[in-house]
Design a protein around this motif. Structure first.
Motif, PDB file in Angstrom:
ATOM      1  N   UNK A 133      76.391  36.791  44.367  1.00 43.31           N
ATOM      2  CA  UNK A 133      76.948  36.401  43.075  1.00 43.31           C
ATOM      3  C   UNK A 133      75.939  36.493  41.942  1.00 43.31           C
ATOM      4  N   UNK A 134      74.669  36.309  42.244  1.00 42.11           N
ATOM      5  CA  UNK A 134      73.628  36.240  41.209  1.00 42.11           C
ATOM      6  C   UNK A 134      72.840  37.551  41.177  1.00 42.11           C
ATOM      7  N   UNK A 135      73.312  38.483  40.378  1.00 42.21           N
ATOM      8  CA  UNK A 135      72.710  39.817  40.356  1.00 42.21           C
ATOM      9  C   UNK A 135      71.303  39.829  39.767  1.00 42.21           C
ATOM     10  N   UNK A 136      70.956  38.812  38.976  1.00 41.82           N
ATOM     11  CA  UNK A 136      69.620  38.784  38.372  1.00 41.82           C
ATOM     12  C   UNK A 136      68.551  38.325  39.355  1.00 41.82           C
ATOM     13  N   UNK A 137      68.962  37.678  40.439  1.00 36.73           N
ATOM     14  CA  UNK A 137      68.002  37.130  41.408  1.00 36.73           C
ATOM     15  C   UNK A 137      67.342  38.250  42.206  1.00 36.73           C
ATOM     16  N   UNK A 138      66.015  38.253  42.213  1.00 35.99           N
ATOM     17  CA  UNK A 138      65.276  39.276  42.944  1.00 35.99           C
ATOM     18  C   UNK A 138      64.219  38.692  43.876  1.00 35.99           C
ATOM     19  N   UNK A 139      63.877  37.408  43.683  1.00 37.63           N
ATOM     20  CA  UNK A 139      62.818  36.791  44.477  1.00 37.63           C
ATOM     21  C   UNK A 139      63.282  35.434  45.012  1.00 37.63           C
ATOM     22  N   UNK A 140      62.633  34.963  46.069  1.00 36.69           N
ATOM     23  CA  UNK A 140      62.997  33.680  46.670  1.00 36.69           C
ATOM     24  C   UNK A 140      62.675  32.536  45.720  1.00 36.69           C
ATOM     25  N   UNK A 141      61.494  32.570  45.142  1.00 39.49           N
ATOM     26  CA  UNK A 141      61.064  31.518  44.217  1.00 39.49           C
ATOM     27  C   UNK A 141      60.149  32.119  43.166  1.00 39.49           C
ATOM     28  N   UNK A 142      59.802  31.326  42.159  1.00 41.68           N
ATOM     29  CA  UNK A 142      58.879  31.797  41.124  1.00 41.68           C
ATOM     30  C   UNK A 142      57.527  32.148  41.732  1.00 41.68           C
ATOM     31  N   UNK A 143      57.124  31.385  42.766  1.00 42.22           N
ATOM     32  CA  UNK A 143      55.846  31.644  43.426  1.00 42.22           C
ATOM     33  C   UNK A 143      55.802  33.023  44.084  1.00 42.22           C
ATOM     34  N   UNK A 144      56.976  33.592  44.392  1.00 44.00           N
ATOM     35  CA  UNK A 144      57.041  34.908  45.036  1.00 44.00           C
ATOM     36  C   UNK A 144      57.037  36.057  44.017  1.00 44.00           C
ATOM     37  N   UNK A 145      57.121  35.757  42.740  1.00 44.34           N
ATOM     38  CA  UNK A 145      57.165  36.809  41.727  1.00 44.34           C
ATOM     39  C   UNK A 145      55.758  37.361  41.507  1.00 44.34           C
ATOM     40  N   UNK A 146      55.546  38.670  41.655  1.00 46.95           N
ATOM     41  CA  UNK A 146      54.209  39.253  41.489  1.00 46.95           C
ATOM     42  C   UNK A 146      53.641  39.011  40.095  1.00 46.95           C
ATOM     43  N   UNK A 147      52.329  38.898  40.018  1.00 50.13           N
ATOM     44  CA  UNK A 147      51.666  38.636  38.736  1.00 50.13           C
ATOM     45  C   UNK A 147      51.959  39.727  37.713  1.00 50.13           C
ATOM     46  N   UNK A 148      52.092  40.970  38.189  1.00 45.87           N
ATOM     47  CA  UNK A 148      52.331  42.060  37.248  1.00 45.87           C
ATOM     48  C   UNK A 148      53.720  41.970  36.617  1.00 45.87           C
ATOM     49  N   UNK A 149      54.671  41.394  37.348  1.00 45.25           N
ATOM     50  CA  UNK A 149      56.012  41.193  36.797  1.00 45.25           C
ATOM     51  C   UNK A 149      55.966  40.108  35.720  1.00 45.25           C
ATOM     52  N   UNK A 150      55.245  39.024  35.998  1.00 44.75           N
ATOM     53  CA  UNK A 150      55.098  37.938  35.030  1.00 44.75           C
ATOM     54  C   UNK A 150      54.417  38.471  33.764  1.00 44.75           C
ATOM     55  N   UNK A 151      53.353  39.264  33.946  1.00 45.54           N
ATOM     56  CA  UNK A 151      52.623  39.820  32.808  1.00 45.54           C
ATOM     57  C   UNK A 151      53.523  40.755  31.994  1.00 45.54           C
ATOM     58  N   UNK A 152      54.326  41.545  32.672  1.00 48.20           N
ATOM     59  CA  UNK A 152      55.246  42.467  31.991  1.00 48.20           C
ATOM     60  C   UNK A 152      56.270  41.701  31.165  1.00 48.20           C
ATOM     61  N   UNK A 153      56.853  40.650  31.751  1.00 44.01           N
ATOM     62  CA  UNK A 153      57.853  39.860  31.036  1.00 44.01           C
ATOM     63  C   UNK A 153      57.241  39.193  29.806  1.00 44.01           C
ATOM     64  N   UNK A 154      56.010  38.717  29.948  1.00 41.49           N
ATOM     65  CA  UNK A 154      55.346  38.050  28.816  1.00 41.49           C
ATOM     66  C   UNK A 154      55.055  39.059  27.702  1.00 41.49           C
TER      67      UNK A 154
END
Length: 221
Positions: A105-126
């Protein structure tokens, strides 16, 4: 007038229940800082003692699948517990099915938790937020504050356990798992998941699967 929530009260409640810091703070706010009332609130939510079990090894469990009506979207999820006994329990199987449906149902969900999100993804979003036109002329400190808030929101959108449970929207997936930890007496972890969309990567008509699944669930309730 509400009593001030102190760090000492949060620590005391956490020590007595094993619940998370955020859950303890919410329970104290709801109980006007009355420890015993807060404990009852956590017990009713199934959160008391759940966090104490969350560090234990979970190597058993099952792989659950969910295929949405029409066979256009499917999910595979591995969810772990500590023993084969709990892995066979109907409550554990239902939890796995519910989370698999949540992922569909949640198409935006890609990771289990925030802790699982790679640093490069966080940097890109910022970086993406900092470059938006509405922030260009703002002072640096204000710009960073707004961008950080937007990034935090975006990361929660990507995180499975931060989603509101579609069958019971007043709790999150994280709280749902904690309820089952308390219920079944074992640590429970989502290890991995994969979502499959028919024709993904090919040029095709886009369908709003999230609304479709949500409407299906509502019709069954």
């Amino acid at each position: 007038m509400l009593k001030k929530i102190s760090a000492e009260n949060i620590k005391e409640l956490r020590n007595k229940t094993g619940a998370g810091m955020t859950d303890c703070k919410k329970a104290l706010e709801a109980s006007d800082s009355q420890i015993e009332v807060a404990i009852e609130i956590l017990r009713k939510k199934g959160l008391a003692s759940a966090d104490k079990k969350s560090s234990r090894l979970a190597a058993e469990g099952l792989i659950q699948s969910y295929i949405h009506a029409g066979s256009r979207i499917g999910v595979l999820i591995e969810i772990n517990c500590e023993t084969d006994f709990v892995a066979r329990q109907p409550q554990f199987h239902q939890l796995a099915k519910d989370i698999a449906m949540q992922i569909a149902a949640c198409q935006s969900v890609k990771y289990i938790s925030i802790a699982h999100i790679p640093n490069e993804v966080v940097a890109y979003e910022r970086e993406l937020e900092l470059q938006k036109e509405d922030l260009c002329n703002k002072p640096v400190d204000i710009k960073n504050k707004i961008a950080n808030g937007r990034v935090d929101k975006r990361l929660k959108e990507l995180s499975l356990i931060d989603q509101n449970f579609i069958k019971q929207t007043e709790i999150s997936i994280d709280e749902l798992i904690k309820q089952h930890i308390a219920l079944l007496g074992e640590n429970i972890r989502i290890r991995r998941f994969e979502r499959f969309l028919l024709g993904e990567g090919l040029e095709s008509k886009s369908n709003n699967f999230e609304d479709e699944v949500s409407n299906m669930i509502k019709s069954k309730q």
